[in-house]
Design a protein around this motif. Structure first.
Motif, PDB file in Angstrom:
ATOM      1  N   ALA A   1       4.179   5.465  -5.719  1.00  0.00           N
ATOM      2  CA  ALA A   1       4.151   5.441  -7.184  1.00  0.00           C
ATOM      3  C   ALA A   1       3.199   6.498  -7.733  1.00  0.00           C
ATOM      4  N   GLU A   2       2.034   6.634  -7.096  1.00  0.00           N
ATOM      5  CA  GLU A   2       1.066   7.640  -7.523  1.00  0.00           C
ATOM      6  C   GLU A   2       1.614   9.049  -7.335  1.00  0.00           C
ATOM      7  N   ASP A   3       2.485   9.228  -6.355  1.00  0.00           N
ATOM      8  CA  ASP A   3       3.092  10.542  -6.094  1.00  0.00           C
ATOM      9  C   ASP A   3       4.336  10.785  -6.950  1.00  0.00           C
ATOM     10  N   GLY A   4       4.678   9.815  -7.803  1.00  0.00           N
ATOM     11  CA  GLY A   4       5.837   9.980  -8.668  1.00  0.00           C
ATOM     12  C   GLY A   4       7.143   9.556  -8.052  1.00  0.00           C
TER      13      GLY A   4
ATOM     14  N   ARG B   1       2.369   1.663  -3.484  1.00  0.00           N
ATOM     15  CA  ARG B   1       1.374   2.167  -4.431  1.00  0.00           C
ATOM     16  C   ARG B   1       1.205   3.671  -4.281  1.00  0.00           C
ATOM     17  N   ARG B   2       1.162   4.136  -3.019  1.00  0.00           N
ATOM     18  CA  ARG B   2       1.007   5.567  -2.768  1.00  0.00           C
ATOM     19  C   ARG B   2       2.202   6.348  -3.298  1.00  0.00           C
TER      20      ARG B   2
ATOM     21  N   ASP C   1       7.678   2.361 -15.992  1.00  0.00           N
ATOM     22  CA  ASP C   1       7.471   3.809 -16.010  1.00  0.00           C
ATOM     23  C   ASP C   1       8.796   4.562 -15.854  1.00  0.00           C
TER      24      ASP C   1
ATOM     25  N   GLU D   1       0.829  -1.202   0.000  1.00  0.00           N
ATOM     26  CA  GLU D   1       0.000   0.000   0.000  1.00  0.00           C
ATOM     27  C   GLU D   1       0.867   1.256   0.000  1.00  0.00           C
TER      28      GLU D   1
END
Length: 370
Positions: free
Chosen positions: A19-22, A16-17, A56, A13
């Motif tokens: 990754a979403e924040d770059g 994932r957070r 990515d 978790e």
């Protein structure tokens, strides 16, 4: 006493957070930490997450290795998703030979959520490779899944190939099956696309039937059905972009002494001659029109004729507008000739506008009849 490793769920978790924040690097570290824990319930999920993050970040080679780690777990959800991602990396790189086995792994997992696009991709690869039988099998499997998004696409692609191979009847059946998968209200474009393809399949079937009625051309046409079949075939072929073949069909019918008269009458059915007593042979443009209809070049002929008429009318109308001279009355009668035709007012408007632009003077109201 040794320390207990961090909870895999919490690590995933947090990764994932990040990754979403770059924060791709930190996310990769956490996903890799879970993978390194070994055979945990979250190993496949973490490996797929790692693959996506690495991809990515531009590290495709490491991303593919992570995908294979997820696939090896045989996890029913994240395994096929990892194979899907692996296939996409190969597709993106143009590595179709490597993409095929990856798509096949997606199918082999048997997860219905990912099978339709994988089957469609396999069909496309086989089709591009010239293996129609393999492509057809994959397309049929994609249709059989009943998927409302990919099933109709598969039906359309397979039907196109069947039409190209001269099998419109089978194409109709495939397209009909595809139409049943679509909700017309929610996907009107997809429905219309297949509906048009169904219509095309019927056109191709009609072309085949009309051609069969005419035979191969070695024998004279049936005097009763030959002229009708000639007209129907010649007028249908252009709808499928086969104007050259239509021209040959007209010429073949006109060259057959047994049916030439009836074929010519059908060819000329839209000429709209008002005077039945006028012999077409006495009107010089009739052969030109007849040839244009049979060649499919009537629009071009009309454009040439209207262009010439517009030029001549403008020259006559300018002389008439200037007035004076013994030819004035004669010119007046000449420019009024088009008034009774449906296109006459457009010709008048064209001249009036050119006169206004050239001389700054509008044409008289009600021109040219006033």
């Amino acid at each position: 006493m040794s320390e207990t490793p961090d909870d895999p769920a919490r690590l995933c978790e947090e990764a994932r957070r990040l990754a979403e924040d770059g924060e791709l690097g930190l996310a990769a570290q956490l996903f890799e930490q879970v993978v390194d824990l070994g055979d945990t319930p979250l190993r496949a999920q973490a490996a797929l997450g790692l693959a996506v993050v690495l991809d990515d970040a531009g590290n495709v080679t490491a991303a593919r290795a992570a995908d294979r780690t997820a696939i090896a777990t045989r996890d029913p959800e994240y395994g096929p998703r990892a194979a899907y991602h692996l296939a996409l990396t190969h597709e993106r790189a143009g590595e179709h030979g490597e993409a095929g086995p990856a798509w096949q792994m997606v199918v082999d997992f048997g997860n219905p959520a990912y099978m339709p696009p994988a089957l469609l991709a396999l069909a496309r690869l086989a089709d591009d490779g010239g293996d129609f039988d393999a492509a057809r099998g994959h397309w049929e499997e994609a249709i059989a899944t009943g998927d409302p998004e990919y099933g109709p696409v598969a039906a359309h692609d397979l039907a196109q190939r069947l039409l190209e191979r001269g099998d419109p009847a089978r194409a109709q059946r495939i397209l009909t099956a595809g139409l049943k998968l679509i909700d017309r209200e929610t996907a009107p474009y997809a429905y219309s696309r297949l509906a048009v393809a169904v219509g095309i399949s019927y056109l191709d079937q009609a072309i085949g039937a009309f051609g069969a009625a005419l035979g191969d051309g070695d024998e004279p046409a049936d005097p009763e059905i030959g002229p009708l079949a000639t007209e129907l075939l010649a007028r249908t072929l252009p709808l499928r972009g086969r104007g050259g073949e239509a021209r040959d069909i007209w010429r073949r019918g006109l060259a057959d002494t047994g049916v030439a008269g009836q074929v010519r009458a059908r060819l000329r059915r839209d000429f709209g001659a008002e005077d039945d007593e006028v012999d077409p042979a006495d009107v010089w443009w009739e052969p030109v029109m007849e040839s244009a209809v049979s060649d499919g070049s009537l629009p071009a002929l009309a454009g040439e004729a209207f262009g010439a008429l517009d030029h001549m009318y403008a020259l006559l109308a300018v002389r008439y507008a200037e007035g004076g001279g013994e030819a004035h009355e004669l010119l007046g009668r000449a420019i009024r000739v088009p008034s009774d035709y449906a296109w006459g007012p457009l010709l008048h408007e064209s001249f009036a506008e050119r006169l206004r632009l050239a001389m700054g003077t509008p044409a008289p109201p009600g021109w040219p009849d006033a």
